[in-house]
Design a protein around this motif. Structure first.
Motif, PDB file in Angstrom:
ATOM      1  N   ILE A  59       0.825  -1.294   0.199  1.00  0.00           N
ATOM      2  CA  ILE A  59      -0.166  -0.036  -0.092  1.00  0.00           C
ATOM      3  C   ILE A  59       0.750   1.216  -0.059  1.00  0.00           C
ATOM      4  O   ILE A  59       0.273   2.384   0.016  1.00  0.00           O
ATOM      5  N   SER A  60       2.087   1.275   0.052  1.00  0.00           N
ATOM      6  CA  SER A  60       3.110   2.262  -0.239  1.00  0.00           C
ATOM      7  C   SER A  60       3.134   2.724  -1.534  1.00  0.00           C
ATOM      8  O   SER A  60       3.547   3.744  -2.061  1.00  0.00           O
ATOM      9  N   ILE A  61       2.581   1.818  -2.545  1.00  0.00           N
ATOM     10  CA  ILE A  61       2.634   1.939  -3.977  1.00  0.00           C
ATOM     11  C   ILE A  61       1.240   2.091  -4.362  1.00  0.00           C
ATOM     12  O   ILE A  61       0.734   3.098  -5.380  1.00  0.00           O
ATOM     13  N   PHE A  62       0.243   1.303  -3.934  1.00  0.00           N
ATOM     14  CA  PHE A  62      -1.017   0.972  -4.289  1.00  0.00           C
ATOM     15  C   PHE A  62      -2.198   1.585  -3.285  1.00  0.00           C
ATOM     16  O   PHE A  62      -2.014   1.436  -2.243  1.00  0.00           O
ATOM     17  N   SER A  63      -2.840   2.516  -4.069  1.00  0.00           N
ATOM     18  CA  SER A  63      -4.075   2.976  -3.177  1.00  0.00           C
ATOM     19  C   SER A  63      -5.305   2.298  -3.160  1.00  0.00           C
ATOM     20  O   SER A  63      -5.285   0.947  -4.138  1.00  0.00           O
ATOM     21  N   ALA A  64      -6.460   2.637  -2.587  1.00  0.00           N
ATOM     22  CA  ALA A  64      -7.614   1.932  -2.893  1.00  0.00           C
ATOM     23  C   ALA A  64      -8.165   2.105  -4.254  1.00  0.00           C
ATOM     24  O   ALA A  64      -8.831   1.021  -4.878  1.00  0.00           O
ATOM     25  N   HIS A  65      -7.903   3.125  -5.073  1.00  0.00           N
ATOM     26  CA  HIS A  65      -8.312   3.459  -6.329  1.00  0.00           C
ATOM     27  C   HIS A  65      -7.547   2.332  -7.142  1.00  0.00           C
ATOM     28  O   HIS A  65      -8.080   1.992  -8.297  1.00  0.00           O
ATOM     29  N   SER A  66      -6.608   1.687  -6.758  1.00  0.00           N
ATOM     30  CA  SER A  66      -5.806   0.590  -7.933  1.00  0.00           C
ATOM     31  C   SER A  66      -6.717  -0.421  -7.759  1.00  0.00           C
ATOM     32  O   SER A  66      -6.590  -1.324  -8.835  1.00  0.00           O
ATOM     33  N   THR A  67      -7.859  -0.682  -7.095  1.00  0.00           N
ATOM     34  CA  THR A  67      -8.784  -1.688  -7.405  1.00  0.00           C
ATOM     35  C   THR A  67      -9.492  -1.751  -8.865  1.00  0.00           C
ATOM     36  O   THR A  67      -9.710  -2.688  -9.425  1.00  0.00           O
ATOM     37  N   ARG A  68      -9.353  -0.496  -9.246  1.00  0.00           N
ATOM     38  CA  ARG A  68     -10.075  -0.250 -10.399  1.00  0.00           C
ATOM     39  C   ARG A  68      -8.819  -0.707 -11.716  1.00  0.00           C
ATOM     40  O   ARG A  68      -9.427  -1.330 -12.654  1.00  0.00           O
ATOM     41  N   HIS A  69      -7.700  -0.401 -11.359  1.00  0.00           N
ATOM     42  CA  HIS A  69      -6.747  -0.875 -12.285  1.00  0.00           C
ATOM     43  C   HIS A  69      -6.533  -2.464 -12.238  1.00  0.00           C
ATOM     44  O   HIS A  69      -6.538  -3.033 -13.347  1.00  0.00           O
ATOM     45  N   ALA A  70      -6.335  -2.954 -11.306  1.00  0.00           N
ATOM     46  CA  ALA A  70      -6.257  -4.547 -10.948  1.00  0.00           C
ATOM     47  C   ALA A  70      -7.471  -5.162 -11.576  1.00  0.00           C
ATOM     48  O   ALA A  70      -7.168  -6.202 -12.322  1.00  0.00           O
ATOM     49  N   SER A  71      -8.782  -4.933 -11.386  1.00  0.00           N
ATOM     50  CA  SER A  71      -9.758  -5.465 -11.820  1.00  0.00           C
ATOM     51  C   SER A  71     -10.159  -5.614 -13.401  1.00  0.00           C
ATOM     52  O   SER A  71     -10.347  -6.587 -13.966  1.00  0.00           O
ATOM     53  N   THR A  72      -9.841  -4.345 -13.786  1.00  0.00           N
ATOM     54  CA  THR A  72      -9.982  -4.216 -15.424  1.00  0.00           C
ATOM     55  C   THR A  72      -8.769  -4.794 -15.978  1.00  0.00           C
ATOM     56  O   THR A  72      -9.102  -5.497 -17.152  1.00  0.00           O
ATOM     57  N   SER A  73      -7.649  -4.853 -15.585  1.00  0.00           N
ATOM     58  CA  SER A  73      -6.491  -5.488 -16.048  1.00  0.00           C
ATOM     59  C   SER A  73      -6.820  -7.337 -16.165  1.00  0.00           C
ATOM     60  O   SER A  73      -6.522  -7.860 -17.174  1.00  0.00           O
ATOM     61  N   ALA A  74      -7.457  -7.619 -14.746  1.00  0.00           N
ATOM     62  CA  ALA A  74      -7.749  -8.944 -14.636  1.00  0.00           C
ATOM     63  C   ALA A  74      -8.494  -9.332 -15.797  1.00  0.00           C
ATOM     64  O   ALA A  74      -8.653 -10.545 -16.331  1.00  0.00           O
ATOM     65  N   ALA A  75      -9.710  -8.940 -15.963  1.00  0.00           N
ATOM     66  CA  ALA A  75     -10.499  -8.918 -16.790  1.00  0.00           C
ATOM     67  C   ALA A  75     -10.426  -9.108 -18.071  1.00  0.00           C
ATOM     68  O   ALA A  75     -10.544  -9.941 -19.186  1.00  0.00           O
ATOM     69  N   ALA A  76      -9.502  -7.906 -18.600  1.00  0.00           N
ATOM     70  CA  ALA A  76      -8.656  -8.214 -19.747  1.00  0.00           C
ATOM     71  C   ALA A  76      -7.926  -9.450 -20.193  1.00  0.00           C
ATOM     72  O   ALA A  76      -8.029  -9.849 -21.202  1.00  0.00           O
ATOM     73  N   SER A  77      -7.173  -9.526 -19.362  1.00  0.00           N
ATOM     74  CA  SER A  77      -6.368 -10.879 -19.303  1.00  0.00           C
ATOM     75  C   SER A  77      -7.115 -12.115 -19.453  1.00  0.00           C
ATOM     76  O   SER A  77      -6.866 -13.134 -19.959  1.00  0.00           O
ATOM     77  N   ALA A  78      -8.418 -12.183 -18.949  1.00  0.00           N
ATOM     78  CA  ALA A  78      -9.270 -13.461 -18.843  1.00  0.00           C
ATOM     79  C   ALA A  78      -9.977 -13.311 -20.215  1.00  0.00           C
ATOM     80  O   ALA A  78     -10.771 -14.401 -20.400  1.00  0.00           O
ATOM     81  N   GLY A  79      -9.957 -12.316 -21.194  1.00  0.00           N
ATOM     82  CA  GLY A  79     -10.567 -12.509 -22.358  1.00  0.00           C
ATOM     83  C   GLY A  79     -11.940 -11.817 -22.343  1.00  0.00           C
ATOM     84  O   GLY A  79     -12.450 -11.805 -23.357  1.00  0.00           O
ATOM     85  N   VAL A  80     -12.041 -10.987 -21.487  1.00  0.00           N
ATOM     86  CA  VAL A  80     -13.582 -10.276 -21.301  1.00  0.00           C
ATOM     87  C   VAL A  80     -13.473  -9.111 -22.501  1.00  0.00           C
ATOM     88  O   VAL A  80     -12.083  -8.275 -22.455  1.00  0.00           O
ATOM     89  N   CYS A  81     -14.300  -8.974 -23.332  1.00  0.00           N
ATOM     90  CA  CYS A  81     -14.345  -7.949 -24.440  1.00  0.00           C
ATOM     91  C   CYS A  81     -14.318  -6.525 -23.845  1.00  0.00           C
ATOM     92  O   CYS A  81     -14.836  -6.384 -22.518  1.00  0.00           O
ATOM     93  N   ILE A  82     -13.577  -5.680 -24.399  1.00  0.00           N
ATOM     94  CA  ILE A  82     -13.503  -4.436 -23.897  1.00  0.00           C
ATOM     95  C   ILE A  82     -14.949  -3.620 -23.796  1.00  0.00           C
ATOM     96  O   ILE A  82     -14.975  -2.750 -22.754  1.00  0.00           O
ATOM     97  N   ASP A  83     -15.855  -3.982 -24.705  1.00  0.00           N
ATOM     98  CA  ASP A  83     -17.315  -3.367 -24.419  1.00  0.00           C
ATOM     99  C   ASP A  83     -17.741  -3.692 -23.065  1.00  0.00           C
ATOM    100  O   ASP A  83     -18.235  -2.730 -22.456  1.00  0.00           O
ATOM    101  N   THR A  84     -17.562  -4.938 -22.766  1.00  0.00           N
ATOM    102  CA  THR A  84     -18.063  -5.296 -21.263  1.00  0.00           C
ATOM    103  C   THR A  84     -17.365  -4.699 -20.296  1.00  0.00           C
ATOM    104  O   THR A  84     -17.856  -4.019 -19.168  1.00  0.00           O
ATOM    105  N   ILE A  85     -16.042  -4.616 -20.509  1.00  0.00           N
ATOM    106  CA  ILE A  85     -15.074  -3.779 -19.193  1.00  0.00           C
ATOM    107  C   ILE A  85     -15.452  -2.372 -19.179  1.00  0.00           C
ATOM    108  O   ILE A  85     -15.465  -1.780 -18.097  1.00  0.00           O
ATOM    109  N   ARG A  86     -15.477  -1.700 -20.469  1.00  0.00           N
ATOM    110  CA  ARG A  86     -16.086  -0.230 -20.532  1.00  0.00           C
ATOM    111  C   ARG A  86     -17.220   0.088 -19.664  1.00  0.00           C
ATOM    112  O   ARG A  86     -17.452   0.851 -18.954  1.00  0.00           O
ATOM    113  N   LYS A  87     -18.291  -0.708 -20.289  1.00  0.00           N
ATOM    114  CA  LYS A  87     -19.652  -0.758 -19.551  1.00  0.00           C
ATOM    115  C   LYS A  87     -19.687  -0.915 -18.214  1.00  0.00           C
ATOM    116  O   LYS A  87     -20.348  -0.179 -17.242  1.00  0.00           O
TER     117      LYS A  87
END
Length: 305
Positions: free
Chosen positions: A241-269
């Motif tokens: 947490i010296s690097i990552f804030s609470a807002h980093s959940t947004r980065h981590a979750s969208t990156s994980a979804a993209a890596s899992a093959g979820v389409c960008i439309d779904t991630i964006r929505k």
């Protein structure tokens, strides 16, 4: 004019106006009728003192609101900001991110939910909502129990309040939490239901906000408090947490979804991205057909769970 900007933006602009007021007093400049040359000098002075490109761009916006005269669109000011960027380019806050599985494995041990203390189930719900919806903490703080609707496949949460991305002719977000039938320890929908049950007798009359403080008098909490809970959970899970804030959940979750093959439309929505990400949506060109796809991909749950 002031009603056109949010309270947070006004707080940000107030920093500019204090600096601008001092600058005008020191240089005998009319605060509300300053020439463009004074604005340029003001910005250059701040740059020489170490201000970043993002900060200077914010100052430009604030002064454009105060002074008008097309300061924000003036070609000389645009050129100046471009020079600032070239000399001191801004960089993304994170170059890497953390794996949501690390956090999910940790909170999965907080089960069954009925055995948890109020603080534990509160933190568990906060982190699961953040990861499974990828929305800002501001959005989570505005969830009202009156806008929570149960369906056969999950729970839908309407957010009618004005948020950071709200604008005319833009849809308000609808959060969706699917049921993980075969993985209940990290099921966001079940955790929400269990949290509502745990707080039902503690909730003060007339308090409709979802999140309450875990100590008496159990009042509604601010987004800063929810951020603190999320950050505590990240730390307990081994995230730096010296690097990552609470807002980093947004980065981590969208990156994980993209890596899992979820389409960008779904991630964006799901994450509430605006038309600025339409380039990616057009590139992948896949329709949104599964409301729960994002949450399941982040949590590593298949369609049968």
């Amino acid at each position: 004019m002031l009603a056109s900007i949010s309270d947070n933006t006004m707080k940000q602009y107030s920093v500019t106006y204090k600096l601008w007021w001092s600058f005008c007093l020191e240089n005998s400049i009319k605060t509300f009728d300053a020439p463009l040359s004074a604005v340029i000098t003001f910005l250059v002075n701040l740059f020489n003192k170490g201000a970043s490109y993002g900060t200077l761009n914010s100052h430009r916006s604030a002064l454009s609101l105060l002074l008008g005269n097309n300061i924000g669109s003036d070609e000389r000011v645009k050129r100046l900001l471009k020079a600032f960027y070239r000399q001191k380019p801004s960089h993304p806050k994170y170059t890497t991110t953390w794996d949501p599985k690390t956090v999910l494995d940790h909170v999965s041990t907080w089960y069954p939910n009925s055995d948890l203390g109020l603080f534990e189930i509160t933190k568990k719900l906060a982190i699961l909502l953040a990861l499974c919806t990828s929305h800002r903490v501001q959005t989570l703080s505005l969830i009202k129990i009156t806008n929570i609707n149960k369906t056969v496949s999950g729970i839908k949460i309407l957010i009618p309040d004005i948020i950071k991305t709200s604008a005319a002719n833009r849809e308000q977000p609808v959060l969706f939490l699917p049921y993980f039938v075969n993985n209940p320890s990290i099921c966001p929908a079940n955790t929400l239901e269990d949290y509502l049950q745990a707080t039902s007798k503690l909730r003060p009359e007339g308090t409709t906000n979802l999140f309450l403080s875990y100590k008496k008098p159990f009042k509604m909490v601010t987004s800063q408090t929810i951020s603190r809970w999320i950050k505590q959970t990240l730390a307990e899970s081994g995230v730096d947490i010296s690097i990552f804030s609470a807002h980093s959940t947004r980065h981590a979750s969208t990156s994980a979804a993209a890596s899992a093959g979820v389409c960008i439309d779904t991630i964006r929505k799901t994450a509430g991205w605006t038309s600025s990400s339409s380039m990616f949506a057009q590139f992948y060109n896949r329709p949104v057909t599964d409301e729960g796809a994002f949450a399941r991909s982040v949590c590593g749950v298949n369609n049968n769970d």
